[in-house]
Design a protein around this motif. Structure first.
Motif, PDB file in Angstrom:
ATOM      1  N   SER A 151    -114.962  44.286  36.658  1.00 42.02           N
ATOM      2  CA  SER A 151    -114.614  45.639  36.222  1.00 42.02           C
ATOM      3  C   SER A 151    -113.565  46.294  37.114  1.00 42.02           C
ATOM      4  O   SER A 151    -113.675  46.267  38.336  1.00 42.02           O
ATOM      5  CB  SER A 151    -115.873  46.509  36.225  1.00 42.02           C
ATOM      6  OG  SER A 151    -115.587  47.801  35.753  1.00 42.02           O
ATOM      7  N   PRO A 152    -112.562  46.941  36.507  1.00 41.03           N
ATOM      8  CA  PRO A 152    -111.602  47.692  37.315  1.00 41.03           C
ATOM      9  C   PRO A 152    -112.102  49.094  37.680  1.00 41.03           C
ATOM     10  O   PRO A 152    -111.622  49.701  38.632  1.00 41.03           O
ATOM     11  CB  PRO A 152    -110.367  47.767  36.433  1.00 41.03           C
ATOM     12  CG  PRO A 152    -110.888  47.683  35.035  1.00 41.03           C
ATOM     13  CD  PRO A 152    -112.138  46.840  35.109  1.00 41.03           C
ATOM     14  N   LEU A 153    -113.070  49.626  36.897  1.00 36.98           N
ATOM     15  CA  LEU A 153    -113.616  50.968  37.136  1.00 36.98           C
ATOM     16  C   LEU A 153    -114.940  51.064  36.392  1.00 36.98           C
ATOM     17  O   LEU A 153    -115.074  50.535  35.289  1.00 36.98           O
ATOM     18  CB  LEU A 153    -112.665  52.050  36.611  1.00 36.98           C
ATOM     19  CG  LEU A 153    -113.136  53.495  36.804  1.00 36.98           C
ATOM     20  CD1 LEU A 153    -112.871  53.952  38.237  1.00 36.98           C
ATOM     21  CD2 LEU A 153    -112.443  54.419  35.829  1.00 36.98           C
ATOM     22  N   CYS A 154    -115.893  51.752  36.981  1.00 40.74           N
ATOM     23  CA  CYS A 154    -117.192  51.931  36.331  1.00 40.74           C
ATOM     24  C   CYS A 154    -117.692  53.335  36.627  1.00 40.74           C
ATOM     25  O   CYS A 154    -117.553  53.831  37.750  1.00 40.74           O
ATOM     26  CB  CYS A 154    -118.187  50.890  36.864  1.00 40.74           C
ATOM     27  SG  CYS A 154    -119.850  51.058  36.203  1.00 40.74           S
ATOM     28  N   VAL A 155    -118.274  53.952  35.620  1.00 37.04           N
ATOM     29  CA  VAL A 155    -118.944  55.231  35.809  1.00 37.04           C
ATOM     30  C   VAL A 155    -120.436  54.981  35.604  1.00 37.04           C
ATOM     31  O   VAL A 155    -120.859  54.579  34.516  1.00 37.04           O
ATOM     32  CB  VAL A 155    -118.446  56.314  34.838  1.00 37.04           C
ATOM     33  CG1 VAL A 155    -119.210  57.624  35.062  1.00 37.04           C
ATOM     34  CG2 VAL A 155    -116.941  56.532  34.998  1.00 37.04           C
ATOM     35  N   VAL A 199    -130.569  54.929  36.773  1.00 35.84           N
ATOM     36  CA  VAL A 199    -129.330  54.607  36.066  1.00 35.84           C
ATOM     37  C   VAL A 199    -129.612  54.579  34.567  1.00 35.84           C
ATOM     38  O   VAL A 199    -130.456  53.813  34.102  1.00 35.84           O
ATOM     39  CB  VAL A 199    -128.755  53.255  36.534  1.00 35.84           C
ATOM     40  CG1 VAL A 199    -127.534  52.870  35.700  1.00 35.84           C
ATOM     41  CG2 VAL A 199    -128.400  53.302  38.016  1.00 35.84           C
ATOM     42  N   ALA A 200    -128.894  55.412  33.813  1.00 35.85           N
ATOM     43  CA  ALA A 200    -128.977  55.376  32.353  1.00 35.85           C
ATOM     44  C   ALA A 200    -128.027  54.312  31.807  1.00 35.85           C
ATOM     45  O   ALA A 200    -128.280  53.723  30.764  1.00 35.85           O
ATOM     46  CB  ALA A 200    -128.641  56.742  31.766  1.00 35.85           C
ATOM     47  N   GLY A 201    -126.944  54.087  32.510  1.00 36.29           N
ATOM     48  CA  GLY A 201    -126.002  53.061  32.082  1.00 36.29           C
ATOM     49  C   GLY A 201    -124.809  52.984  33.005  1.00 36.29           C
ATOM     50  O   GLY A 201    -124.477  53.943  33.696  1.00 36.29           O
ATOM     51  N   PHE A 202    -124.222  51.806  33.031  1.00 35.77           N
ATOM     52  CA  PHE A 202    -122.952  51.584  33.714  1.00 35.77           C
ATOM     53  C   PHE A 202    -121.891  51.492  32.620  1.00 35.77           C
ATOM     54  O   PHE A 202    -121.932  50.597  31.782  1.00 35.77           O
ATOM     55  CB  PHE A 202    -122.960  50.272  34.510  1.00 35.77           C
ATOM     56  CG  PHE A 202    -123.894  50.271  35.692  1.00 35.77           C
ATOM     57  CD1 PHE A 202    -123.653  51.087  36.788  1.00 35.77           C
ATOM     58  CD2 PHE A 202    -124.989  49.429  35.726  1.00 35.77           C
ATOM     59  CE1 PHE A 202    -124.502  51.065  37.891  1.00 35.77           C
ATOM     60  CE2 PHE A 202    -125.844  49.392  36.820  1.00 35.77           C
ATOM     61  CZ  PHE A 202    -125.596  50.223  37.905  1.00 35.77           C
ATOM     62  N   ILE A 203    -120.939  52.436  32.625  1.00 35.43           N
ATOM     63  CA  ILE A 203    -119.866  52.440  31.638  1.00 35.43           C
ATOM     64  C   ILE A 203    -118.623  51.882  32.330  1.00 35.43           C
ATOM     65  O   ILE A 203    -118.039  52.530  33.204  1.00 35.43           O
ATOM     66  CB  ILE A 203    -119.587  53.849  31.077  1.00 35.43           C
ATOM     67  CG1 ILE A 203    -120.879  54.560  30.674  1.00 35.43           C
ATOM     68  CG2 ILE A 203    -118.585  53.756  29.927  1.00 35.43           C
ATOM     69  CD1 ILE A 203    -121.740  53.863  29.656  1.00 35.43           C
ATOM     70  N   HIS A 204    -118.255  50.671  31.953  1.00 36.24           N
ATOM     71  CA  HIS A 204    -117.087  50.007  32.535  1.00 36.24           C
ATOM     72  C   HIS A 204    -115.866  50.383  31.699  1.00 36.24           C
ATOM     73  O   HIS A 204    -115.912  50.352  30.466  1.00 36.24           O
ATOM     74  CB  HIS A 204    -117.297  48.495  32.552  1.00 36.24           C
ATOM     75  CG  HIS A 204    -118.434  48.100  33.439  1.00 36.24           C
ATOM     76  ND1 HIS A 204    -118.274  47.893  34.788  1.00 36.24           N
ATOM     77  CD2 HIS A 204    -119.747  47.895  33.180  1.00 36.24           C
ATOM     78  CE1 HIS A 204    -119.443  47.571  35.319  1.00 36.24           C
ATOM     79  NE2 HIS A 204    -120.357  47.574  34.364  1.00 36.24           N
ATOM     80  N   ILE A 205    -114.778  50.740  32.386  1.00 30.48           N
ATOM     81  CA  ILE A 205    -113.582  51.240  31.713  1.00 30.48           C
ATOM     82  C   ILE A 205    -112.358  50.536  32.285  1.00 30.48           C
ATOM     83  O   ILE A 205    -112.232  50.399  33.504  1.00 30.48           O
ATOM     84  CB  ILE A 205    -113.430  52.766  31.900  1.00 30.48           C
ATOM     85  CG1 ILE A 205    -114.710  53.498  31.494  1.00 30.48           C
ATOM     86  CG2 ILE A 205    -112.229  53.289  31.114  1.00 30.48           C
ATOM     87  CD1 ILE A 205    -114.744  54.967  31.894  1.00 30.48           C
TER      88      ILE A 205
END
Length: 192
Positions: free
Chosen positions: A93-97, A162-168
């Motif tokens: 992943s380049p970025l994760c929220v 953690v509800a979720g890892f959103i990878h962007i």
């Protein structure tokens, strides 16, 4: 008859997550990410409790987490393939929220509604990322459920999870369409 926002409806009817393993740099920078986070923050929130928060994980943090996942999974005796799968979402992943559910005491708003709101934030963040032109994917996995891992490496308290890892990032390929639910088969109409 209300006026439809046809482009938004079409987007929602055709939206498609981009698998995290297909996301590459560039990812949105902080300035580009703020409108996406702002859109996600407009999620229904009964009682205005804000039962969620965001942790933005940039590449150095993702590398640190990948290494920590490897060590934690090995020490917990997990199968090497389970450790590798969990690690890869952060390596690739380049970025994760990370969307963090934060349970708030409330006499009026049950805990389950706060959980639903956190899940809705995940979907809103995913859709806002896609609508902004980025590839995005919502993942979880065993690290998100390992409370000690989350406390040690994300700084979560006992009231958080953690509800979720959103990878962007930028999608390197578009996956084929997948089967979707048969809406008529799962819909019941009650008229009286």
């Amino acid at each position: 008859m209300p006026e439809a926002n046809k482009p938004v409806l079409e987007f929602l009817q055709t939206r498609r997550s981009r698998p995290a393993k297909l996301l590459r740099a560039p990812a949105p920078d902080r300035e580009a990410l703020m409108p996406i986070l702002t859109a996600a923050g407009r999620t229904p929130d009964h009682g205005k409790l804000e039962p969620w928060r965001f942790i933005v994980l940039e590449k150095p943090a993702l590398t640190r987490l990948a290494n920590a996942i490897d060590a934690r999974g090995t020490s917990n005796g997990l199968a090497p393939e389970d450790v590798a799968k969990a690690r890869s979402q952060f390596d690739d992943s380049p970025l994760c929220v990370a969307v963090i559910e934060v349970q708030k005491p409330s006499e009026k708003i049950p805990a389950i509604e706060q959980t639903y709101s956190a899940g809705a934030v995940c979907l809103a963040l995913l859709n806002a990322s896609l609508a902004s032109g980025w590839g995005a994917n919502w993942l979880s996995g065993w690290p998100s459920h390992d409370t000690q891992f989350c406390a040690d490496h994300l700084g979560l308290s006992n009231a958080e999870r953690v509800a979720g890892f959103i990878h962007i990032g930028t999608a390197s390929a578009v996956p084929p369409e997948r089967p979707r639910p048969d809406i008529t088969a799962i819909t019941t109409w009650i008229d009286a």
